[in-house]
Design a protein around this motif. Structure first.
Motif, PDB file in Angstrom:
ATOM      1  N   ASP A  99       2.436  16.419  10.962  1.00  0.00           N
ATOM      2  CA  ASP A  99       1.971  17.343   9.927  1.00  0.00           C
ATOM      3  C   ASP A  99       2.106  18.813  10.308  1.00  0.00           C
ATOM      4  O   ASP A  99       1.655  19.688   9.566  1.00  0.00           O
ATOM      5  CB  ASP A  99       0.518  17.035   9.551  1.00  0.00           C
ATOM      6  N   HIS A 123       1.273  11.344   3.931  1.00  0.00           N
ATOM      7  CA  HIS A 123       0.348  12.482   3.979  1.00  0.00           C
ATOM      8  C   HIS A 123       0.996  13.645   4.727  1.00  0.00           C
ATOM      9  O   HIS A 123       0.974  14.797   4.265  1.00  0.00           O
ATOM     10  CB  HIS A 123      -0.951  12.040   4.664  1.00  0.00           C
ATOM     11  N   SER A 155      -2.950   8.206   3.786  1.00  0.00           N
ATOM     12  CA  SER A 155      -4.300   8.750   3.914  1.00  0.00           C
ATOM     13  C   SER A 155      -4.507   9.766   2.806  1.00  0.00           C
ATOM     14  O   SER A 155      -3.558  10.174   2.129  1.00  0.00           O
ATOM     15  CB  SER A 155      -4.506   9.402   5.292  1.00  0.00           C
ATOM     16  N   SER A 156      -5.751  10.161   2.637  1.00  0.00           N
ATOM     17  CA  SER A 156      -6.100  11.192   1.659  1.00  0.00           C
ATOM     18  C   SER A 156      -6.718  12.374   2.390  1.00  0.00           C
ATOM     19  O   SER A 156      -7.337  12.204   3.448  1.00  0.00           O
ATOM     20  CB  SER A 156      -7.094  10.646   0.629  1.00  0.00           C
ATOM     21  N   PRO A 157      -6.570  13.572   1.847  1.00  0.00           N
ATOM     22  CA  PRO A 157      -7.108  14.753   2.523  1.00  0.00           C
ATOM     23  C   PRO A 157      -8.603  14.928   2.276  1.00  0.00           C
ATOM     24  O   PRO A 157      -9.083  14.737   1.155  1.00  0.00           O
ATOM     25  CB  PRO A 157      -6.316  15.899   1.893  1.00  0.00           C
ATOM     26  N   TRP A 161      -6.387  17.870  -2.053  1.00  0.00           N
ATOM     27  CA  TRP A 161      -5.126  18.534  -1.716  1.00  0.00           C
ATOM     28  C   TRP A 161      -5.197  20.044  -1.857  1.00  0.00           C
ATOM     29  O   TRP A 161      -4.436  20.767  -1.210  1.00  0.00           O
ATOM     30  CB  TRP A 161      -4.000  17.975  -2.589  1.00  0.00           C
ATOM     31  N   HIS A 169      -8.121  13.929   7.529  1.00  0.00           N
ATOM     32  CA  HIS A 169      -8.234  12.667   6.809  1.00  0.00           C
ATOM     33  C   HIS A 169      -9.625  12.491   6.205  1.00  0.00           C
ATOM     34  O   HIS A 169     -10.637  12.792   6.843  1.00  0.00           O
ATOM     35  CB  HIS A 169      -7.955  11.497   7.745  1.00  0.00           C
ATOM     36  N   ASP A 177      -3.134   8.281  -4.126  1.00  0.00           N
ATOM     37  CA  ASP A 177      -2.326   8.840  -3.045  1.00  0.00           C
ATOM     38  C   ASP A 177      -1.336   7.828  -2.474  1.00  0.00           C
ATOM     39  O   ASP A 177      -0.517   8.173  -1.617  1.00  0.00           O
ATOM     40  CB  ASP A 177      -3.228   9.369  -1.925  1.00  0.00           C
TER      41      ASP A 177
END
Length: 218
Positions: A99, A123, A155-157, A161, A169, A177
């Motif tokens: 990332d 992600h 994964s989701s933030p 977002w 995470h 997502d």
């Protein structure tokens, strides 16, 4: 698509033992070898329990952590598994887009040149992309598996977002997502979420994957 649990449990009483290089350095070689043998056998038994629990709950993959073999590569107190009675290992290398530094486009040339599969983290691609679309990046990664079942991460933030820290995470994964075509694909997807097994079980329900994943003899 089958979902995978990452490394540890939140509520289930399945734990992997750890140690430190500092502690091991205080032991003489025979005591160190015996301590490591007991620790590694404990972790092997914990891994067996983890895999059994996952299978019973339709979670068909379990990611191994480096904590399974603590301080394995330490320059002073590291060890070879074949030198510890009763242990063994499987070695395989894969890469993953991250990332902050290496995008899918950065890693693909190396993966193609060396025959290394590339795990697609959707992600990471969303917060540190390379200009390719999500579908293009995913297909490029999946092709590096050369007919084997590809591996991906979802994964989701935390905070959404548009929040201040989209790289972090969340406790659970928002089903929106998950790329829309993934549930119908031959694909293993690790769920990277702070709620661990609870997050995987919830995402199973949200995506309607329970019946497909759960063992029929349980």
């Amino acid at each position: 698509m089958r979902l995978g649990l990452c490394c540890t449990f939140l509520r289930e009483p399945i734990r992997f033992r750890r140690t430190t290089a500092r502690y091991l350095s205080r032991l003489d070689p025979p005591a160190r070898a015996e301590f490591l043998r007991e620790l590694l056998l404990h972790n092997a038994e914990a891994l067996e329990k983890a895999v059994a629990w996952c299978a019973d709950h339709g979670i068909l993959a379990f990611r191994l952590s480096s904590h399974l073999f603590p301080v394995y590569t330490h320059p002073e107190v590291g060890y070879r598994l074949d030198a510890i009675d009763g242990t063994g290992t499987i070695r395989e290398l894969a890469l993953e887009n991250d990332d902050r530094t290496y995008t899918v486009a950065d890693l693909l040339p190396l993966c193609h040149a060396e025959g290394i599969p590339l795990v697609f983290d959707v992600h990471h691609h969303r917060v540190h992309g390379d200009g390719s679309s999500e579908d293009e990046a995913a297909e490029a990664c999946f092709a590096t598996w050369k007919g084997r079942e590809p591996w991906a991460h979802v994964s989701s933030p935390r905070g959404g977002w548009e929040g201040p820290t989209p790289r972090l995470h969340a406790d659970y994964v928002d089903p929106s997502d998950v790329p829309r075509d993934w549930p119908a694909r031959r694909l293993t997807v690790d769920v990277e979420a702070k709620a661990k097994e609870l997050a995987v079980l919830r995402l199973q329900r949200d995506l309607g994957l329970i019946a497909a994943g759960r063992r029929s003899d349980r």
